[in-house]
Design a protein around this motif. Sequence first.
Motif, PDB file in Angstrom:
ATOM      1  N   GLY A   1       0.482  -1.297  -0.285  1.00 28.79           N
ATOM      2  CA  GLY A   1       0.057   0.037   0.120  1.00 28.79           C
ATOM      3  C   GLY A   1       1.044   0.699   0.093  1.00 28.79           C
ATOM      4  N   GLU A   2       0.186   3.066  -0.459  1.00 28.53           N
ATOM      5  CA  GLU A   2       0.898   4.167  -0.195  1.00 28.53           C
ATOM      6  C   GLU A   2       1.309   4.525   0.935  1.00 28.53           C
ATOM      7  N   LEU A   3       0.101   4.686   1.424  1.00 23.72           N
ATOM      8  CA  LEU A   3       0.761   5.330   2.757  1.00 23.72           C
ATOM      9  C   LEU A   3      -0.784   5.025   3.579  1.00 23.72           C
ATOM     10  N   LEU A   4       0.186   5.187   4.922  1.00 21.95           N
ATOM     11  CA  LEU A   4      -1.103   5.034   6.319  1.00 21.95           C
ATOM     12  C   LEU A   4      -0.926   6.140   7.061  1.00 21.95           C
ATOM     13  N   LEU A   5      -1.541   7.067   7.335  1.00 24.50           N
ATOM     14  CA  LEU A   5      -1.775   8.703   7.934  1.00 24.50           C
ATOM     15  C   LEU A   5      -1.843   7.957   9.709  1.00 24.50           C
ATOM     16  N   LEU A   6      -1.171   7.743  10.228  1.00 26.18           N
ATOM     17  CA  LEU A   6      -1.263   7.612  11.583  1.00 26.18           C
ATOM     18  C   LEU A   6      -1.006   8.978  12.810  1.00 26.18           C
ATOM     19  N   THR A   7      -2.089   9.321  13.448  1.00 30.96           N
ATOM     20  CA  THR A   7      -0.976  10.008  14.651  1.00 30.96           C
ATOM     21  C   THR A   7      -1.798   9.267  15.720  1.00 30.96           C
ATOM     22  N   VAL A   8      -0.332   9.701  16.605  1.00 35.60           N
ATOM     23  CA  VAL A   8      -0.024   9.609  17.872  1.00 35.60           C
ATOM     24  C   VAL A   8      -0.256  10.539  18.901  1.00 35.60           C
TER      25      VAL A   8
END
Length: 207
Positions: A68-75
């Motif tokens: 896959g291309e992108l994971l937008l992870l909010t931490v």
Amino acid sequence: MEIIRFAELKNEPWRNKGGVTRELASHPKAASAQDGAWDWRVSIADVTKAGDFSTFPGMERVLTVIDGELLLLTVDGAEHPLEKYRPFRFSGEAASHGALPTGDVRNLNVVTRSDTYKGFTSIIELSKKRAHPVFEGQLAVLLQGQATVSPGAAEDDGATDAETEAAPAPEPEALGRYDAVVGSDVRSPEILGRGFLAVVSIDRVAG
């Protein structure tokens, strides 16, 4: 030489139904991939919808997008765009949420108990000319391409040169995508091929 075949691993659905996890290895071995009774775990997860990630108090995570291309992870409120093959380290007890702006992703996850172990993930490009050894405390996962694995050269065990020469060389075994090779310091497995490999190292914390 130990090979973990990805096709033989059991799917375990997430608690929030946002994906499934396949456990490659853990220590000590737990009854469930989700119960957190281990000190470290290496797994591959398919993320199919946005949602909160499970928390792991007292642990540290290294997450790598491997398909896959992108994971937008909010931490803990901070947003981190995670691109393919770029490992990202964060606290297991942090509130984390994943969004999928470009579609589904597959992640390689390394989770370690902070006061006992430290996990590392490196992405390397394979070569057909120079074998990559896999040592004790490591797990090598074929991410892309074609590769074979063979036991490395044996240490001196008292055999004569004639006996060593007479012994047939072991046949290399083909690796499928996401198959994992367990490292060893006795005849360390050696991987040859073309493509990309994730090398996971689990180091015990001193003290």
